[in-house]
Write a protein that holds these residues in place. Structure first.
Motif, PDB file in Angstrom:
ATOM      1  N   LEU A  10      41.237  55.631  44.711  1.00 53.23           N
ATOM      2  CA  LEU A  10      41.228  57.011  44.241  1.00 53.23           C
ATOM      3  C   LEU A  10      39.826  57.527  43.937  1.00 53.23           C
ATOM      4  N   GLY A  11      38.973  56.692  43.326  1.00 54.23           N
ATOM      5  CA  GLY A  11      37.723  57.181  42.772  1.00 54.23           C
ATOM      6  C   GLY A  11      36.614  57.365  43.785  1.00 54.23           C
ATOM      7  N   GLY A  12      35.519  57.966  43.300  1.00 47.91           N
ATOM      8  CA  GLY A  12      34.343  58.167  44.131  1.00 47.91           C
ATOM      9  C   GLY A  12      34.422  59.429  44.966  1.00 47.91           C
ATOM     10  N   ASP A  83      34.710  53.198  43.913  1.00 46.85           N
ATOM     11  CA  ASP A  83      35.802  53.342  42.959  1.00 46.85           C
ATOM     12  C   ASP A  83      35.499  52.548  41.698  1.00 46.85           C
ATOM     13  N   GLU A  84      35.621  53.201  40.564  1.00 47.51           N
ATOM     14  CA  GLU A  84      35.319  52.596  39.263  1.00 47.51           C
ATOM     15  C   GLU A  84      36.056  51.278  39.049  1.00 47.51           C
ATOM     16  N   CYS A 154      38.165  52.670  31.303  1.00 47.80           N
ATOM     17  CA  CYS A 154      38.953  53.584  32.125  1.00 47.80           C
ATOM     18  C   CYS A 154      38.041  54.702  32.604  1.00 47.80           C
ATOM     19  N   ALA A 155      38.598  55.656  33.342  1.00 51.69           N
ATOM     20  CA  ALA A 155      37.804  56.756  33.881  1.00 51.69           C
ATOM     21  C   ALA A 155      38.625  58.039  33.806  1.00 51.69           C
ATOM     22  N   GLY A 156      37.969  59.168  34.107  1.00 51.55           N
ATOM     23  CA  GLY A 156      38.675  60.438  34.175  1.00 51.55           C
ATOM     24  C   GLY A 156      39.203  60.940  32.847  1.00 51.55           C
ATOM     25  N   ARG A 308      28.256  53.732  40.351  1.00 55.64           N
ATOM     26  CA  ARG A 308      28.883  54.251  41.572  1.00 55.64           C
ATOM     27  C   ARG A 308      28.481  55.706  41.741  1.00 55.64           C
ATOM     28  N   GLY A 311      32.551  61.117  41.578  1.00 60.42           N
ATOM     29  CA  GLY A 311      33.791  61.516  42.230  1.00 60.42           C
ATOM     30  C   GLY A 311      33.830  63.006  42.514  1.00 60.42           C
ATOM     31  N   TRP A 312      35.080  63.533  42.643  1.00 55.29           N
ATOM     32  CA  TRP A 312      35.283  64.914  43.070  1.00 55.29           C
ATOM     33  C   TRP A 312      34.517  65.139  44.371  1.00 55.29           C
ATOM     34  N   TRP A 415      43.960  63.150  35.227  1.00 58.17           N
ATOM     35  CA  TRP A 415      45.281  62.916  35.827  1.00 58.17           C
ATOM     36  C   TRP A 415      46.164  64.165  35.745  1.00 58.17           C
TER      37      TRP A 415
END
Length: 447
Positions: A10-12, A83-84, A154-156, A308, A311-312, A415
């Protein structure tokens, strides 16, 4: 032709963007560790010749072993992920096989409680914190109001809660339980990540920013920015600064924008302050995404720093706004074609080509006020009808037609997002106007 492995999750940056860079000169083997929507799967298959799906990875084999065996089998010259949640495994495999990667100290940029000790040594933490895997210890440790509760790995903005006063603190035990439950439910959707369920929770003082000190009075911009960069053989190279519009309460990000409109002197102040701190993390070769809180009196604090690329569509923003293809520049070094990064931070500042943004599509209006009811996503929006004729945009949904979009959840952070828009405009004023128009009309356009 060289072979490389790209672990796609998902990430990056968007995988479509990344793979358009990676596949120019090499064979890319994509390892997809999680299920992917059909439309995105079709995109993925159109870009590469070698795809490993989750069901292709034996249940009794660790991801590290699988990646190591695949790398040896195809004589891979690089194994990468942005990705994280997969940086640790990929770093271990790179170290094991003698390939370039973030290195054995990558945990310093994964665990927030660990990275905070480095920020503190460099005078860039600027808040008190306490971390423990025991919720009772977190509950009882004193931190002045207002303070945050957050997971350490975690992230986001997942699982973050803001406690403003004693009345809210009286419900802290329940909040800690909800945080733990949300983390566990999210991790249950991630293969190979069950160990993260026992990660420490952090209790930390809230940073109070001052956007007017940096951007001026009545500025629309938020009191935090991010610095995008790379580490090459342990040396940190800043590439560009990304600015943002204010979050949805408490910590859900809304819009990132390039180029940063801070003065050159202020941007130089920021990168000069963080450079020795980032280098102290002990990273080898990786992209970096460092989030900065802008404080009063031209002071800053590092919120967190990831090993890393962002994202987005922040990395595509840099290319649209400055003409800098940082993914290709980084990979040239990984492939040993180049020894140093080509782009210089200050040359980048002088080469503005356009204004660009990533809009996270959230159930909220242009004033970041959450929608009060759930709606059904009926159709892809015709955004060209609400932006300037000279602007361009690309819409990427995270959901399918007839899916339900639920009201905002404060603890779910990114999320909550059901899609994103990558927007390019000819000037700052047009970009801001387009962003406001998209957010204002979004609900009508999709329902």
């Amino acid at each position: 032709m060289k072979n490389i492995i790209y672990v796609n999750v998902l990430g990056g940056p968007p995988f479509q963007y990344v793979l358009s860079k990676l596949t120019k000169e090499v064979n890319v083997w994509v390892v997809q560790t999680e299920d992917i929507a059909e439309a995105e799967l079709n995109d993925l298959k159109s870009l590469i010749n070698h795809l490993v799906m989750p069901e292709d990875i034996p249940n009794n084999v660790s991801l590290i072993t699988f990646l190591s065996d695949l790398a040896r089998e195809i004589s891979a010259e690089a194994i990468i992920t942005f990705d994280e949640f997969h940086l640790d495994e990929v770093s271990q495999v790179n170290d094991k096989l003698g390939l370039k990667g973030p290195g054995s100290s990558v945990t310093n940029s994964l665990r927030k409680d660990v990275m905070y000790t480095f920020f503190e040594k460099h005078g860039l933490l600027n808040r008190k914190f306490f971390a423990s895997s025991n919720p009772t210890e977190v509950l009882n440790h004193h931190i002045d109001f207002p303070y945050l509760i957050k997971p350490s790995n975690c992230a986001g903005s997942l699982g973050i809660s803001l406690i403003n006063n004693q009345e809210e603190a009286d419900d802290l035990e329940s909040i800690l339980g909800k945080t733990t439950q949300l983390i566990e439910e999210t991790i249950d959707t991630m293969p190979y990540k069950s160990h993260l369920k026992s990660q420490p929770l952090i209790k930390e003082g809230m940073l109070v920013g001052d956007s007017s000190c940096w951007f001026g009075e009545n500025s629309p911009y938020a009191d935090y920015i991010s610095v995008e960069g790379v580490v090459i053989n342990g040396t940190y190279h800043p590439v560009a600064i990304t600015q943002n519009l204010p979050m949805i309460y408490p910590f859900t990000e809304t819009v990132s924008m390039s180029p940063c409109t801070l003065s050159v002197d202020k941007q130089k102040l920021i990168v000069d302050k963080i450079k020795p701190c980032i280098e102290s993390l002990g990273l080898d070769y990786c992209g970096t995404h460092t989030e900065i809180k802008l404080l009063a009196n031209n002071e800053i604090a590092i919120i967190e720093s990831a090993a890393r690329f962002a994202g987005w569509s922040i990395i595509p923003q840099i290319e649209a706004s400055f003409g800098v293809d940082i993914i290709s520049e980084y990979m040239d070094i990984v492939y040993n074609k180049e020894s140093q990064i080509k782009s210089d931070f200050f040359n980048t500042l002088e080469n503005k080509k356009a204004y660009s943004a990533t809009i996270s599509l959230l159930p909220a209006d242009e004033h970041s006020q959450p929608w009060k009811e759930q709606i059904v996503y009926r159709q892809a929006p015709d955004l060209t009808s609400v932006i300037a004729p000279s602007s361009t945009c690309q819409f990427t949904p995270y959901i399918m037609e007839n899916d339900v979009i639920y009201p905002m959840s404060e603890m779910s952070g990114a999320w909550n997002s059901f899609g994103k828009v990558f927007l390019v405009a000819e000037d700052e004023e047009t970009l801001l106007s387009d962003i406001e128009s998209i957010r204002k009309n979004l609900k009508t356009l999709i329902s």
